[in-house]
Design a protein around this motif. Structure first.
Motif, PDB file in Angstrom:
ATOM      1  N   PRO A 139       0.834  -1.210   0.000  1.00 14.15           N
ATOM      2  CA  PRO A 139       0.000   0.000   0.000  1.00 14.15           C
ATOM      3  C   PRO A 139       0.865   1.254   0.000  1.00 14.15           C
ATOM      4  O   PRO A 139       1.954   1.262   0.585  1.00 14.15           O
ATOM      5  N   GLY A 149      -1.090  -5.280   1.401  1.00  8.60           N
ATOM      6  CA  GLY A 149      -2.485  -5.345   1.029  1.00  8.60           C
ATOM      7  C   GLY A 149      -2.722  -6.540   0.113  1.00  8.60           C
ATOM      8  O   GLY A 149      -1.809  -7.336  -0.164  1.00  8.60           O
ATOM      9  N   SER A 160      -6.778  -2.897   1.639  1.00 11.59           N
ATOM     10  CA  SER A 160      -5.677  -1.931   1.562  1.00 11.59           C
ATOM     11  C   SER A 160      -4.951  -1.687   2.881  1.00 11.59           C
ATOM     12  O   SER A 160      -4.180  -0.740   2.976  1.00 11.59           O
ATOM     13  N   ASP A 162      -3.995  -0.240   6.400  1.00 18.56           N
ATOM     14  CA  ASP A 162      -4.331   1.059   7.005  1.00 18.56           C
ATOM     15  C   ASP A 162      -4.570   2.145   5.957  1.00 18.56           C
ATOM     16  O   ASP A 162      -5.155   3.198   6.270  1.00 18.56           O
ATOM     17  N   CYS A 163      -4.084   1.934   4.752  1.00 22.37           N
ATOM     18  CA  CYS A 163      -4.191   2.933   3.696  1.00 22.37           C
ATOM     19  C   CYS A 163      -5.665   3.216   3.370  1.00 22.37           C
ATOM     20  O   CYS A 163      -6.487   2.296   3.360  1.00 22.37           O
ATOM     21  N   PHE A 164      -5.975   4.465   3.095  1.00 18.46           N
ATOM     22  CA  PHE A 164      -7.331   4.947   2.779  1.00 18.46           C
ATOM     23  C   PHE A 164      -8.227   5.034   4.011  1.00 18.46           C
ATOM     24  O   PHE A 164      -9.436   5.216   3.893  1.00 18.46           O
ATOM     25  N   SER A 223     -10.649  -0.908   3.138  1.00 18.67           N
ATOM     26  CA  SER A 223      -9.584  -0.500   4.055  1.00 18.67           C
ATOM     27  C   SER A 223      -9.880  -1.021   5.448  1.00 18.67           C
ATOM     28  O   SER A 223     -11.042  -1.231   5.825  1.00 18.67           O
TER      29      SER A 223
END
Ligand SMILES: [Fe+2]
Ligand SMILES: [Fe+2]
Length: 263
Positions: A139, A149, A160, A162-164, A223
């Motif tokens: 990610p 991810g 994803s 922790d991203c988004f 996410s």
């Protein structure tokens, strides 16, 4: 003391359920914390939720699938909000192997996970879930170097990590239910909290990492810290693109914490 958070089991697609809860973040709103069950031929659990959920996490998991059927437990990274119920799940999933990276294995080993329950997978490699393969991806925003991810090319779902993620004023069923400006502010806020290094990155290289996500053409972004987002990939990527130039996050100090607790 805050009450134990609730967890809900929600179908996202015909073969994916979200096991989601909302954690209060004093002064900032709420943060979604999601695990996911992928009912592939070789079923996958993505993350195991925070330990504070305890039996409630196991009960939600059992509503989604018989844990004994799980073959893979994909840990996006071993932060406490992702591995809190790992031991309890492993007990109920004797066949399951924990999918992680070399560094993730090291951290999990410190938590007591034996090596013979681990399956190492690097970004760019794929996982056999029976009728199809799931692709491991790095990610673009993360808070731990082992973060990985998962992209399902057959459904367009991108898990994803922790991203988004987003700090939001209140829980929402889907990312589309959040007002666009609140979603944007919440995503940028979360990114500055979770990835303070973003302020130091070369903007062009960061945009390249976002483009790598766009190139996958995900239909759904799932996410760990955002309600499910369908057909919103361009919006989410656009929000994240501005995070490196947002003001850096400085958390409350002790005096501010005591004020919050008093309130
Ligand atoms: Fe994390
Ligand atoms: Fe997290």
């Amino acid at each position: 003391m805050t009450a134990q958070p609730m967890i809900t089991q929600t179908p996202v697609t015909p073969d994916v359920d979200a096991l989601g809860t909302w954690l209060p973040v004093p002064g900032y709103g709420v943060l979604a914390v999601n695990a996911f069950v992928i009912r592939a031929t070789r079923p996958v659990l993505v993350d195991t939720g925070p330990a504070v959920l305890g039996d409630a996490f196991i009960q939600a998991l059992e509503r989604a699938i018989d844990p004994a059927r799980l073959e893979w437990i994909w840990l996006t990274h071993p932060d406490p909000d992702h591995v809190g119920n790992l031991a309890a799940v492993l007990q109920r999933a004797p066949r399951a192997r924990v999918v992680t990276t070399f560094l993730g294995m090291g951290k999990l080993g410190l938590l007591g996970l034996p090596v013979d329950r681990v399956h190492l997978l690097n970004p760019g490699q794929s996982l056999d879930v029976g009728e199809r393969r799931l692709l491991a991806v790095a990610p673009p925003v993360f808070d731990a170097p082992e973060s990985t991810g998962l992209f399902d090319p057959s459904t367009g779902a991108l898990f994803s990590a922790d991203c988004f993620g987003a700090l939001l004023p209140a829980p929402a069923a889907g990312a589309a239910d959040v007002a666009p400006e609140l979603l944007r502010a919440g995503m940028i806020g979360w990114a500055t909290v979770d990835a303070p290094w973003l302020h130091r990155v070369d903007r062009g290289r960061f945009r390249e990492s976002l483009q790598a996500v766009a190139d996958l053409q995900p239909k759904r972004i799932l996410s760990s810290h955002l309600p499910p987002a369908s057909n919103m990939t361009a919006t989410l990527l656009g929000n994240l693109a501005d995070a490196p130039d947002a003001p850096p996050f400085v958390g409350p100090d002790q005096a501010a914490l005591e004020q919050m607790l008093a309130a």
